[in-house]
Design a protein around this motif. Sequence first.
Motif, PDB file in Angstrom:
ATOM      1  N   GLU A 256     -10.607  -4.909   9.335  1.00  0.00           N
ATOM      2  CA  GLU A 256     -10.535  -3.464   9.113  1.00  0.00           C
ATOM      3  C   GLU A 256      -9.110  -2.952   9.297  1.00  0.00           C
ATOM      4  O   GLU A 256      -8.647  -2.073   8.546  1.00  0.00           O
ATOM      5  N   LEU A 257      -8.396  -3.478  10.274  1.00  0.00           N
ATOM      6  CA  LEU A 257      -7.004  -3.082  10.473  1.00  0.00           C
ATOM      7  C   LEU A 257      -6.174  -3.425   9.242  1.00  0.00           C
ATOM      8  O   LEU A 257      -5.338  -2.623   8.792  1.00  0.00           O
ATOM      9  N   ASP A 258      -6.375  -4.609   8.711  1.00  0.00           N
ATOM     10  CA  ASP A 258      -5.619  -5.024   7.514  1.00  0.00           C
ATOM     11  C   ASP A 258      -5.917  -4.097   6.340  1.00  0.00           C
ATOM     12  O   ASP A 258      -5.003  -3.735   5.576  1.00  0.00           O
ATOM     13  N   GLN A 259      -7.177  -3.700   6.196  1.00  0.00           N
ATOM     14  CA  GLN A 259      -7.524  -2.792   5.101  1.00  0.00           C
ATOM     15  C   GLN A 259      -6.844  -1.445   5.263  1.00  0.00           C
ATOM     16  O   GLN A 259      -6.318  -0.883   4.286  1.00  0.00           O
ATOM     17  N   ARG A 260      -6.848  -0.899   6.469  1.00  0.00           N
ATOM     18  CA  ARG A 260      -6.205   0.397   6.688  1.00  0.00           C
ATOM     19  C   ARG A 260      -4.696   0.303   6.432  1.00  0.00           C
ATOM     20  O   ARG A 260      -4.089   1.220   5.866  1.00  0.00           O
ATOM     21  N   PHE A 261      -4.087  -0.809   6.841  1.00  0.00           N
ATOM     22  CA  PHE A 261      -2.646  -0.996   6.626  1.00  0.00           C
ATOM     23  C   PHE A 261      -2.336  -1.090   5.138  1.00  0.00           C
ATOM     24  O   PHE A 261      -1.374  -0.482   4.647  1.00  0.00           O
ATOM     25  N   ASN A 262      -3.148  -1.821   4.396  1.00  0.00           N
ATOM     26  CA  ASN A 262      -2.923  -1.946   2.949  1.00  0.00           C
ATOM     27  C   ASN A 262      -3.110  -0.610   2.250  1.00  0.00           C
ATOM     28  O   ASN A 262      -2.392  -0.296   1.289  1.00  0.00           O
ATOM     29  N   GLU A 263      -4.060   0.196   2.712  1.00  0.00           N
ATOM     30  CA  GLU A 263      -4.253   1.526   2.128  1.00  0.00           C
ATOM     31  C   GLU A 263      -3.025   2.399   2.354  1.00  0.00           C
ATOM     32  O   GLU A 263      -2.596   3.132   1.451  1.00  0.00           O
ATOM     33  N   LEU A 264      -2.468   2.326   3.548  1.00  0.00           N
ATOM     34  CA  LEU A 264      -1.260   3.104   3.837  1.00  0.00           C
ATOM     35  C   LEU A 264      -0.103   2.664   2.956  1.00  0.00           C
ATOM     36  O   LEU A 264       0.675   3.498   2.467  1.00  0.00           O
ATOM     37  N   LYS A 265       0.032   1.372   2.739  1.00  0.00           N
ATOM     38  CA  LYS A 265       1.124   0.869   1.894  1.00  0.00           C
ATOM     39  C   LYS A 265       0.924   1.304   0.449  1.00  0.00           C
ATOM     40  O   LYS A 265       1.896   1.671  -0.233  1.00  0.00           O
ATOM     41  N   GLN A 266      -0.306   1.273  -0.027  1.00  0.00           N
ATOM     42  CA  GLN A 266      -0.563   1.707  -1.398  1.00  0.00           C
ATOM     43  C   GLN A 266      -0.247   3.182  -1.575  1.00  0.00           C
ATOM     44  O   GLN A 266       0.349   3.587  -2.580  1.00  0.00           O
ATOM     45  N   ASN A 267      -0.628   3.981  -0.597  1.00  0.00           N
ATOM     46  CA  ASN A 267      -0.316   5.409  -0.667  1.00  0.00           C
ATOM     47  C   ASN A 267       1.183   5.643  -0.645  1.00  0.00           C
ATOM     48  O   ASN A 267       1.703   6.539  -1.314  1.00  0.00           O
ATOM     49  N   ASP A 268       1.898   4.833   0.138  1.00  0.00           N
ATOM     50  CA  ASP A 268       3.345   4.956   0.217  1.00  0.00           C
ATOM     51  C   ASP A 268       3.996   4.619  -1.119  1.00  0.00           C
ATOM     52  O   ASP A 268       4.921   5.296  -1.573  1.00  0.00           O
ATOM     53  N   LEU A 269       3.485   3.561  -1.776  1.00  0.00           N
ATOM     54  CA  LEU A 269       4.044   3.166  -3.072  1.00  0.00           C
ATOM     55  C   LEU A 269       3.783   4.221  -4.139  1.00  0.00           C
ATOM     56  O   LEU A 269       4.579   4.421  -5.046  1.00  0.00           O
ATOM     57  N   MET A 270       2.662   4.915  -4.007  1.00  0.00           N
ATOM     58  CA  MET A 270       2.310   5.947  -4.984  1.00  0.00           C
ATOM     59  C   MET A 270       2.939   7.286  -4.647  1.00  0.00           C
ATOM     60  O   MET A 270       2.698   8.289  -5.323  1.00  0.00           O
ATOM     61  N   ASN A 271       3.752   7.279  -3.548  1.00  0.00           N
ATOM     62  CA  ASN A 271       4.395   8.521  -3.094  1.00  0.00           C
ATOM     63  C   ASN A 271       3.380   9.615  -2.805  1.00  0.00           C
ATOM     64  O   ASN A 271       3.614  10.797  -3.051  1.00  0.00           O
ATOM     65  N   LYS A 272       2.238   9.171  -2.267  1.00  0.00           N
ATOM     66  CA  LYS A 272       1.210  10.125  -1.881  1.00  0.00           C
ATOM     67  C   LYS A 272       0.887   9.905  -0.427  1.00  0.00           C
ATOM     68  O   LYS A 272       0.877   8.785   0.063  1.00  0.00           O
TER      69      LYS A 272
END
Length: 567
Positions: A256-272
């Motif tokens: 679950e931690l890995d999933q939350r971290f990947n979500e944060l990175k995806q949002n960062d890449l999308m500038n959202k």
Amino acid sequence: MVWITAVLTITFTSLAYLFRVGYLHRSKINALRKQSIPMPKEWSWFTGHLLTLQKYVDRLPPDANVNLAMRGLASEYADTEIFLMDFWPVYPPLLMVYDPEAAVQVSTKYNLPKTDMHLSFMKPIGGGPNLISMSDQEWKTWRSLFNPGFSPAVMMENVPYIVDAVQVFSDKLREKVADGLFCLDDLTTRLTMDVIIKLTLDANSDYQRSENVLATALGHITRWHSFWDPRILMHPLRPFIQRYYGRIMDTYIRNELDQRFNELKQNDLMNKSSVDQKPTKSVIALAIEAYINENKHRDLMREPKLEEHFARYATYQIRLFLFAGNDTTSSSIVYVYYLLSKHPEVLVELRQEHDEVFGIDTSRAASLLKKQPALLNQCKYTLAVIKETLRLYPPAATMRSGRPGIAITDRHGKIYPMDHLGATILHPAVHGNPRVWPRADKFLPERFLVEPDHELYPNSAAYRPFEQGPRSCIGQTLVYNEMRIAIILTARVFAIKPAYDEWDAMQKRQMGWFTRIRRSVLGEPVKTVHGDRAYQTEKAGTHPADGYPCCVSLAKWPEEPSTATRN
């Protein structure tokens, strides 16, 4: 012969070392006795006060929480409200404190650190150092990372999730109407587990409808856990079982931690911002963000996965939150229903408040809470009922280590040096202290509503279900919200009554021949504590005896008239 000599040498050396350590320890306690530090007179050079405590434990049911025995012992020290118990080598020697002002010295003025034993006793639950066992800078660091996720604002944003979970709980209660006898503690445990998994990990466990790997693993760990019971602590299988299920919990949480971290990175890449993706962030998502922001110079968002140290220690904290946010909250909800069943006049006033705030149509309360979570703050009597429940049935106590040069003072000015002593704040004894709580054994929610000049107005230092000071419980806002929502959505719909007589009769019918013979010889075991059949047990978060067997029916509110009056 050489190996025999070696074994004997090691054995005698070890015994000599233990004798010396024991003698030095008991000598310090004996010196305190000579200084007239209050303590039970039955102190022994060999067993300290262990046999004294056992005498009080033997007066209670076998599964009763040890703090109930300590409360009985505390009543003998009403003059000082502080006394010494020498539990060595099981526990360090401890000052047992139920003087509110002395408790403030321990928790706030000196903010004494947790004992080393906290880590060993909590490790099966948390897996490693956590906010209960940590001290000093390590505790401050991790507390600051998780504070945002438990802030009042975030907890208010999570009200709709809690409402959804309580609606499932309400459905389960409705199913039980036709079933007869059942144990309420199981339903509330599944409710609070659903909530805490959702809020901490943003994972939908659906534990109220089906089994869940994480919840089941924690359940096995807590069933094999005790802070006192030697039958559990000394069982040879206990460490293996707890370690096995601990690894299952770690694997689940790390994923679950890995999933939350990947979500944060995806949002960062999308500038959202993640707020655009998910209106309400989980506790762990906010902790990850806080950790990344505190380490901007390391550019952690470019890493393929979470830093190992952070992920490991965050897992320890999540395991603690799952335990504390599940066990203690679930048992506290049960005790609210229990006390309401014993005090119908309080239940009437509670229901009337819910009618005033949400209207008489009980089906609208859930949607109103989702749209206007702040309506919780208008339910002042409901909160008072919850606070009074937590006063009468506090879910825990707190233990602190001493420090050289530190001493606490009782209300008579007597000084208690803590160079070699720790301290335990006895919550049941503090909350039942008749000196500071008028009619201490009575259920009077109005204590928390009266003006300061009223005789019932509580001494703020004497109310400590979540402890006080810098180390007060991080999740207390969540507990109050969750309990209020559960009561608001069920108190007008259902009537829940204890069924211990029926339960005991059923257990007697199912009793085996060996048990019958043993009881005919030894007598029936004690089943109540001060007349209370729903006493707090040693099970994890002080769950009610036998899981609180009860029956539920549909309430006749608002048709049934109010004829109840307060005693």
